[in-house]
Design an enzyme around this catalytic site. Structure first.
Site, PDB file in Angstrom:
ATOM      1  N   ASP A 200       2.686   2.738  -2.214  1.00  0.00           N
ATOM      2  CA  ASP A 200       3.325   3.723  -2.032  1.00  0.00           C
ATOM      3  C   ASP A 200       4.690   3.657  -0.773  1.00  0.00           C
ATOM      4  OD1 ASP A 200       3.867   6.666   0.054  1.00  0.00           O
ATOM      5  OD2 ASP A 200       1.817   7.346  -1.359  1.00  0.00           O
ATOM      6  N   HIS A 243       4.700   9.357   4.802  1.00  0.00           N
ATOM      7  CA  HIS A 243       3.925   9.254   3.327  1.00  0.00           C
ATOM      8  C   HIS A 243       2.565   8.579   3.321  1.00  0.00           C
ATOM      9  CE1 HIS A 243       3.478  10.234  -1.032  1.00  0.00           C
ATOM     10  NE2 HIS A 243       3.761  11.375  -1.038  1.00  0.00           N
ATOM     11  N   SER A 426      -0.195  14.857  -4.307  1.00  0.00           N
ATOM     12  CA  SER A 426      -0.528  13.378  -3.415  1.00  0.00           C
ATOM     13  C   SER A 426      -1.164  12.769  -2.804  1.00  0.00           C
ATOM     14  CB  SER A 426       1.967  13.072  -1.988  1.00  0.00           C
ATOM     15  OG  SER A 426       2.146  12.009  -3.041  1.00  0.00           O
TER      16      SER A 426
END
Length: 479
Positions: A200, A243, A426
């Site tokens: 990520d 994220h 996600s």
């Protein structure tokens, strides 16, 4: 050099493939003292055991104090120690009762109370019923476990403040996370899972809900360069607004530490691998990340990223196939409903994860099978946030990106040690990765193919969708 960009698959306000999250933060409490002290030597067994406690057979049973019946019904479906039955003996045992206990290994645990070992090949409830038929009162040796009461975000607790409201992790209830932990406790297995890699944007090693959870990781850029270190998204980073920290937190935020959230893994270990930069990821960075994660021994690899409309990436295929020999690969399916399942989720060696909205139906933004990905289907779905469930949406799904209380509560780095609401495939993918990690921790002898198969066959079937069921998955792994 042409670079294929792969984008993170969270919904963030203002971006087509990234977000509709309502951001906010909470300043967590100071971690409770005494959580990292030195170990205390175990007391001698003789010190802990009552003087009267010893193993013996029914022939040695004597009269004991009367134990009153409180009238409560026993529940053999509740979590209990397998292979054990508690037996109330009373003052005197009848000949029938003595006969029923003959040859049974028992332990006196209190006046008029025995812990009996269930004979091999007999179910606890059946054994208890046989004893009850002989006039003995029985009950399970119930198993009590921590309810993660100190994590404010855990369902039933006070919640975590984001903006002007408080939220709890309702998605843990939806997937049966606590029941999965109870199943692990009942079987005497670890709740920490196995080493899980998060490919990520990196993760914030300084977030207090990730303290001690992250191994030293590695960063791979789009030109093949790499740097060993702890890939980190700082509080002021613009990289997907944390994220990777969000993905890592859903899998492994420290549980029962008095702070924020409860991750699926109790105190499991995560390997942060940074492959997404300000301009996305590339074939080259993903190859580097996959190879590195596999070399470090990761058994689960989460990829909350993808590219629409691409059926294959031959160079990346090799790395995926190689990593899948030892690890279970999980990827977000995509956040546009009419573009098919994104790559690498569409690769046959990767578990493609779609997102559920408020109910057990695909969220309006979630990728679903389509021409762009051929006949590829979603392997499994999990809560992804956002209440939209309309079947008629635009290819960008922009019409349903309405942030609200049904988004997933997770970690955030907009502010130091913050929390936020996020939505997207996600967020669904890490829930699957966390459950896979628990499964493999429950039964390390399973192969990657066996773990994957048991995950998918244990899922709840709802209108043609396989819905993640953490309890059923863990119990399938334990068989």
């Amino acid at each position: 050099m042409k670079i294929v960009r792969l984008l993170s698959l969270s919904l963030l306000a203002g971006l087509a493939l990234t977000g509709c999250g309502a951001n906010g933060s909470q300043s967590p409490q100071t971690p409770p003292a005494g959580t990292g002290g030195s170990a205390t030597p175990a007391p001698d067994a003789a010190t802990c055991r009552p003087a009267s406690a010893l193993y013996f057979t029914a022939a040695g049973i004597g009269g004991a104090g009367e134990t009153a019946n409180d009238g409560a019904a026993v529940n053999w479906e509740a979590p209990h120690v397998p292979g054990e039955v508690l037996v109330f003996t009373g003052r005197n045992l009848s000949a029938q009762a003595v006969s029923a206990l003959s040859g049974v290994s028992t332990l006196e645990v209190g006046q008029g109370l025995l812990l009996a070992r269930t004979p091999a090949g007999e179910r606890d409830a059946t054994f208890a019923g046989r004893l009850s038929g002989a006039g003995l009162r029985t009950q399970p040796n119930y198993r009590y476990s921590s309810l993660a009461a100190s994590d404010p975000g855990f369902p039933g607790n006070r919640g975590v403040r984001v903006g002007d409201r408080t939220y709890v992790q309702s998605y843990l209830t939806r997937i049966g996370a606590d029941e999965a932990r109870q199943a692990l406790d009942a079987a005497g297995r670890s709740k920490n899972g196995v080493l899980t890699a998060v490919l990520d944007t990196g993760a914030d090693k300084n977030h207090l809900d990730l303290t001690g959870r992250l191994l030293m990781g590695c960063t791979f850029d789009n030109q093949g360069g790499f740097a060993v270190g702890a890939p980190e998204v700082s509080a002021n980073s613009s990289q997907g607004r944390g994220h990777g920290t969000s993905s890592a937190g859903l899998i492994g935020a420290t549980t029962d530490n008095g702070l924020g959230l409860s991750g699926l893994l109790w105190h499991g270990t995560l390997l942060p691998v940074k492959v997404l930069g300000e301009d996305g990821a590339s074939t080259v960075s993903l190859i580097g990340g996959l190879n590195y994660a596999a070399a470090q021994g990761a058994r689960v690899i989460n990829m909350s990223l993808g590219i629409p409309g691409k059926l294959s990436d031959p160079a990346l295929n090799q790395a995926i196939t190689a990593a899948a020999r030892q690890a279970v690969l999980v990827a977000a399916a995509g956040n546009t409903s009419n573009d098919g399942i994104y790559f690498p989720a569409s690769h046959p060696d990767v578990i493609a994860v779609g997102a559920l909205g408020r109910e057990d139906r695909l969220a309006c933004y979630s990728a679903r099978p389509g021409a762009a990905s051929g006949s590829r289907q979603l392997d499994i779905v999990a809560p992804g946030g956002n209440a939209g469930t309309s079947a008629s949406v635009t290819s960008s799904s922009a019409g349903c990106l309405v942030s609200g209380p049904d988004d997933l509560l997770t970690l955030n780095t907009t502010e130091q040690n913050g929390y936020a609401l996020r939505a997207g495939t996600s967020e669904a993918a890490p829930l699957v990765s966390g459950v896979v990690s628990l499964m493999w921790g429950a039964n390390p002898s399973l192969s990657a193919a066996q773990v994957r198969a048991r995950l998918l066959t244990s899922a709840r079937q709802v209108d043609g969708l396989k819905v993640l069921d953490a309890q059923a998955a863990v119990e399938a792994a334990l068989k």
